[in-house]
Design a protein around this motif. Structure first.
Motif, PDB file in Angstrom:
ATOM      1  N   VAL A  99       0.849  -1.203   0.000  1.00 24.66           N
ATOM      2  CA  VAL A  99       0.000   0.000   0.000  1.00 24.66           C
ATOM      3  C   VAL A  99       0.883   1.251   0.000  1.00 24.66           C
ATOM      4  O   VAL A  99       0.646   2.193  -0.765  1.00 24.66           O
ATOM      5  N   LYS A 100       1.910   1.245   0.838  1.00 21.43           N
ATOM      6  CA  LYS A 100       2.817   2.397   0.897  1.00 21.43           C
ATOM      7  C   LYS A 100       3.510   2.623  -0.441  1.00 21.43           C
ATOM      8  O   LYS A 100       3.681   3.768  -0.871  1.00 21.43           O
ATOM      9  N   ARG A 101       3.905   1.542  -1.099  1.00 25.75           N
ATOM     10  CA  ARG A 101       4.550   1.674  -2.420  1.00 25.75           C
ATOM     11  C   ARG A 101       3.618   2.288  -3.437  1.00 25.75           C
ATOM     12  O   ARG A 101       4.016   3.151  -4.226  1.00 25.75           O
ATOM     13  N   ILE A 102       2.366   1.847  -3.429  1.00 26.36           N
ATOM     14  CA  ILE A 102       1.388   2.406  -4.376  1.00 26.36           C
ATOM     15  C   ILE A 102       1.192   3.901  -4.110  1.00 26.36           C
ATOM     16  O   ILE A 102       1.200   4.690  -5.045  1.00 26.36           O
ATOM     17  N   HIS A 103       1.056   4.257  -2.839  1.00 29.82           N
ATOM     18  CA  HIS A 103       0.880   5.666  -2.503  1.00 29.82           C
ATOM     19  C   HIS A 103       2.109   6.487  -2.881  1.00 29.82           C
ATOM     20  O   HIS A 103       1.970   7.609  -3.382  1.00 29.82           O
ATOM     21  N   SER A 104       3.304   5.933  -2.670  1.00 30.24           N
ATOM     22  CA  SER A 104       4.510   6.685  -3.005  1.00 30.24           C
ATOM     23  C   SER A 104       4.656   6.845  -4.522  1.00 30.24           C
ATOM     24  O   SER A 104       5.135   7.876  -4.992  1.00 30.24           O
TER      25      SER A 104
END
Length: 108
Positions: A99-104
Motif C-alpha cells: 500500500v505504501k509503495r502504491i501511494h509513493s
C-alpha cells in the motif's frame, strides 16, 4: 492455452470449486501475464472465503498489475484487516508495504 489453466478451469463449478481452486487459477493467470483474469479469480476466491488473507494479497497484486491502483489499495486494506484478525502478521506487514509503495508511486 496453458495446460495448467485449462486443467483448473475444467474444475470450475464442480465439486472441487472453492476459494483454493480460484486462488490457484488466479496464480496461473498471473504467471501467464494476464492480471485482469487473475484478478477475477482472486475476487472469486475472497467472495467464497472472505478470511483468505493470501487471496486478498494476490487480488491486490493483480489489480495493481492491471493498472487499478485504487482497487489494489482497497483489496490490500481489506486483506490487512483479515490478516490481522487471523494473526497472520507477516501477510499484514507485506500488504502494508505494498500500500505504501502504491501511494509513493502516486505521489512521485
Amino acid at each position: 492455452m496453458n495446460p495448467r489453466i485449462e486443467s483448473l478451469e475444467k474444475m470450475l463449478d464442480g465439486p472441487r470449486d472453492g476459494a483454493l481452486l480460484r486462488f490457484s487459477l488466479g496464480n496461473e493467470y498471473l504467471k501467464a501475464g494476464d492480471p485482469a483474469a487473475a484478478g477475477k479469480c482472486f475476487q472469486a476466491a475472497v467472495d467464497r472465503d472472505p478470511n483468505y488473507s493470501a487471496a486478498w494479497k494476490a487480488l491486490g497484486k493483480a489489480l495493481n498489475e492491471a493498472g487499478d491502483a485504487a482497487g489494489a489499495v482497497a483489496a490490500y486494506e481489506q486483506g490487512i484487516a483479515v490478516a490481522e484478525a487471523r494473526g497472520d502478521i507477516q501477510a499484514a506487514k507485506e500488504m502494508t508495504v505494498f500500500v505504501k509503495r502504491i501511494h509513493s508511486l502516486k505521489n512521485s
